[in-house]
Motif scaffolding. Structure first.
Motif, PDB file in Angstrom:
ATOM      1  N   ASP A 169      29.058  39.219  16.655  1.00 54.59           N
ATOM      2  CA  ASP A 169      29.006  38.184  15.621  1.00 54.59           C
ATOM      3  C   ASP A 169      29.030  36.766  16.187  1.00 54.59           C
ATOM      4  O   ASP A 169      29.122  35.794  15.436  1.00 54.59           O
ATOM      5  N   GLY A 170      29.002  36.645  17.520  1.00 50.68           N
ATOM      6  CA  GLY A 170      28.887  35.328  18.117  1.00 50.68           C
ATOM      7  C   GLY A 170      30.064  34.838  18.920  1.00 50.68           C
ATOM      8  O   GLY A 170      30.023  33.717  19.453  1.00 50.68           O
ATOM      9  N   ALA A 171      31.140  35.622  19.030  1.00 47.77           N
ATOM     10  CA  ALA A 171      32.276  35.202  19.852  1.00 47.77           C
ATOM     11  C   ALA A 171      31.844  35.114  21.318  1.00 47.77           C
ATOM     12  O   ALA A 171      31.108  35.967  21.812  1.00 47.77           O
ATOM     13  N   LYS A 172      32.324  34.067  21.995  1.00 55.81           N
ATOM     14  CA  LYS A 172      31.934  33.840  23.399  1.00 55.81           C
ATOM     15  C   LYS A 172      33.028  34.402  24.306  1.00 55.81           C
ATOM     16  O   LYS A 172      34.100  33.820  24.444  1.00 55.81           O
ATOM     17  N   VAL A 173      32.745  35.549  24.915  1.00 56.05           N
ATOM     18  CA  VAL A 173      33.686  36.232  25.798  1.00 56.05           C
ATOM     19  C   VAL A 173      32.953  36.602  27.077  1.00 56.05           C
ATOM     20  O   VAL A 173      31.905  37.257  27.036  1.00 56.05           O
ATOM     21  N   ASP A 174      33.491  36.162  28.212  1.00 54.34           N
ATOM     22  CA  ASP A 174      32.838  36.443  29.493  1.00 54.34           C
ATOM     23  C   ASP A 174      33.304  37.750  30.116  1.00 54.34           C
ATOM     24  O   ASP A 174      32.603  38.315  30.960  1.00 54.34           O
ATOM     25  N   ALA A 175      34.496  38.224  29.748  1.00 52.23           N
ATOM     26  CA  ALA A 175      35.003  39.469  30.325  1.00 52.23           C
ATOM     27  C   ALA A 175      36.170  39.983  29.491  1.00 52.23           C
ATOM     28  O   ALA A 175      36.869  39.210  28.831  1.00 52.23           O
ATOM     29  N   ILE A 176      36.368  41.280  29.550  1.00 46.75           N
ATOM     30  CA  ILE A 176      37.540  41.941  28.975  1.00 46.75           C
ATOM     31  C   ILE A 176      38.418  42.390  30.131  1.00 46.75           C
ATOM     32  O   ILE A 176      37.958  43.104  31.041  1.00 46.75           O
ATOM     33  N   LEU A 177      39.674  41.963  30.104  1.00 42.58           N
ATOM     34  CA  LEU A 177      40.636  42.291  31.163  1.00 42.58           C
ATOM     35  C   LEU A 177      41.535  43.433  30.699  1.00 42.58           C
ATOM     36  O   LEU A 177      42.194  43.335  29.667  1.00 42.58           O
ATOM     37  N   ILE A 178      41.565  44.495  31.499  1.00 43.33           N
ATOM     38  CA  ILE A 178      42.291  45.718  31.134  1.00 43.33           C
ATOM     39  C   ILE A 178      43.593  45.787  31.930  1.00 43.33           C
ATOM     40  O   ILE A 178      43.570  45.693  33.152  1.00 43.33           O
ATOM     41  N   PRO A 179      44.724  45.945  31.249  1.00 45.74           N
ATOM     42  CA  PRO A 179      45.999  45.997  31.974  1.00 45.74           C
ATOM     43  C   PRO A 179      46.204  47.320  32.699  1.00 45.74           C
ATOM     44  O   PRO A 179      45.659  48.357  32.312  1.00 45.74           O
ATOM     45  N   LYS A 180      46.975  47.237  33.781  1.00 47.03           N
ATOM     46  CA  LYS A 180      47.460  48.414  34.505  1.00 47.03           C
ATOM     47  C   LYS A 180      46.375  49.442  34.803  1.00 47.03           C
ATOM     48  O   LYS A 180      46.502  50.631  34.494  1.00 47.03           O
ATOM     49  N   VAL A 181      45.314  48.978  35.438  1.00 49.80           N
ATOM     50  CA  VAL A 181      44.250  49.897  35.853  1.00 49.80           C
ATOM     51  C   VAL A 181      44.717  50.611  37.114  1.00 49.80           C
ATOM     52  O   VAL A 181      44.997  49.983  38.135  1.00 49.80           O
ATOM     53  N   SER A 182      44.801  51.929  37.039  1.00 54.84           N
ATOM     54  CA  SER A 182      45.286  52.720  38.167  1.00 54.84           C
ATOM     55  C   SER A 182      44.222  53.602  38.793  1.00 54.84           C
ATOM     56  O   SER A 182      44.398  54.113  39.891  1.00 54.84           O
ATOM     57  N   GLN A 183      43.109  53.776  38.078  1.00 58.81           N
ATOM     58  CA  GLN A 183      42.009  54.595  38.589  1.00 58.81           C
ATOM     59  C   GLN A 183      40.728  54.206  37.866  1.00 58.81           C
ATOM     60  O   GLN A 183      40.759  53.568  36.809  1.00 58.81           O
ATOM     61  N   ALA A 184      39.586  54.592  38.423  1.00 53.33           N
ATOM     62  CA  ALA A 184      38.307  54.214  37.832  1.00 53.33           C
ATOM     63  C   ALA A 184      38.136  54.767  36.426  1.00 53.33           C
ATOM     64  O   ALA A 184      37.471  54.150  35.583  1.00 53.33           O
ATOM     65  N   ALA A 185      38.746  55.902  36.148  1.00 53.34           N
ATOM     66  CA  ALA A 185      38.632  56.499  34.815  1.00 53.34           C
ATOM     67  C   ALA A 185      39.200  55.585  33.735  1.00 53.34           C
ATOM     68  O   ALA A 185      38.766  55.635  32.579  1.00 53.34           O
ATOM     69  N   ASP A 186      40.165  54.724  34.093  1.00 55.12           N
ATOM     70  CA  ASP A 186      40.715  53.778  33.121  1.00 55.12           C
ATOM     71  C   ASP A 186      39.638  52.796  32.653  1.00 55.12           C
ATOM     72  O   ASP A 186      39.657  52.335  31.511  1.00 55.12           O
ATOM     73  N   LEU A 187      38.710  52.467  33.536  1.00 55.64           N
ATOM     74  CA  LEU A 187      37.605  51.585  33.184  1.00 55.64           C
ATOM     75  C   LEU A 187      36.568  52.314  32.343  1.00 55.64           C
ATOM     76  O   LEU A 187      35.990  51.736  31.419  1.00 55.64           O
TER      77      LEU A 187
END
Length: 289
Positions: free
Chosen positions: A92-110
């Motif tokens: 809808d037009g929000a300007k977001v360059d990245a989403i930051l994910i807390p406590k990433v411990s393995q690639a599967a979390d991404l």
């Protein structure tokens, strides 16, 4: 986004629930903002903060500053709704360059987040012991663009004590740095908690810069000036880079593979670094305009 195209010297945390702070951040001299829906937002404010932040990033002008939204983890009751809400807000037009994910411990979390929001770069909070051990596989993830050291949570998990030299952090910091550099990802250092201790902040900024971090996360606007100065090329570094490039180009014209500047050998690898220094200086100057 590559680090050469956008500086990340100073990355300031702003609570997503504080309307006044969100407004003030539009005029701060930081390279990037982490709009925080996780640690900085009280439980009873989570839902309202999500809506406020989505509206703000649709309407407000943050200029050239990178806009990074730290969502709650998928293991909480708010995480999935945070991610889906911003997927919709971006459409809808929000300007977001990245989403930051807390406590990433393995690639599967991404992977779990990537499936919910397909079009935005992901960043990972590196703040668990398992995350340190899996830093390479996390950095290799095709959707990952950046890594943020969460040194407070890491210290809690390690049960380590604070030391000005951050000796207990060195293994984790080093593993994440190696992973980020190996895969060409942005990586920013953790926060310095004593926001009134300018001398201590400078020491930690200088250490992070010398290690190879692209910048540092900050908890207070008062820390911005010291951080920006530490992670920017100095006038002496810029001057040396220009002289190295000029000397090497002249040497090439003469059929030579090396040049000498200030009594030191300059090879092609030094020119790569010199050009990176100048590119960073130019990008920083562009931000100020």
């Amino acid at each position: 986004m590559m680090t050469a195209a956008r500086p990340y010297r100073s990355v300031l945390y702003i609570p997503g629930s504080k309307e006044r702070a969100l407004e003030k951040a539009q005029g701060l001299v930081c390279d990037a903002i982490i709009f925080d829906l996780e640690d900085a937002v009280a439980i009873d404010e989570k839902v309202n903060a999500r809506a406020l932040l989505a509206k703000t990033l649709t309407e407000a002008d943050y200029g050239a500053r990178a806009r990074i939204v730290r969502v709650n983890g998928l293991d909480t009751e708010w995480g999935r709704d945070d991610i889906l809400a911003f997927a919709a807000a971006i459409r809808d037009g929000a300007k977001v360059d990245a989403i930051l994910i807390p406590k990433v411990s393995q690639a599967a979390d991404l992977d779990a987040v990537a499936d919910l929001i397909p079009s935005v770069p992901l960043w990972a909070m590196m703040e668990t012991a398992l995350g340190m051990l899996n830093a390479a596989e996390i950095a290799a993830h095709p959707r990952l663009a950046g890594m943020v050291m969460g040194t407070n949570d890491l210290a809690k998990e390690l049960q380590s004590r604070f030391r000005p030299d951050r000796l207990p952090m060195q293994a984790g910091l080093g593993l994440c740095l190696l992973a980020a550099k190996a895969y060409g990802k942005i990586i920013v250092d953790g926060v310095y908690n004593a926001f009134k201790d300018d001398a201590g902040l400078k020491v930690e900024c200088d250490q992070g810069r010398d290690m190879g971090f692209d910048g540092k996360t900050l908890i207070h606007p008062a820390q911005l000036e010291i951080c920006n100065a530490a992670f920017a090329p100095s006038e002496a570094e810029i001057d040396l880079a220009r002289r190295q490039i000029a000397a090497f180009e002249e040497a090439e014209k003469q059929g030579l593979g090396v040049a000498v500047v200030d009594g030191k050998i300059v090879e092609n690898l030094h020119i790569v670094t010199a050009r990176q220094v100048l590119a960073k200086a130019e990008a920083i100057a562009a931000l100020a305009n």
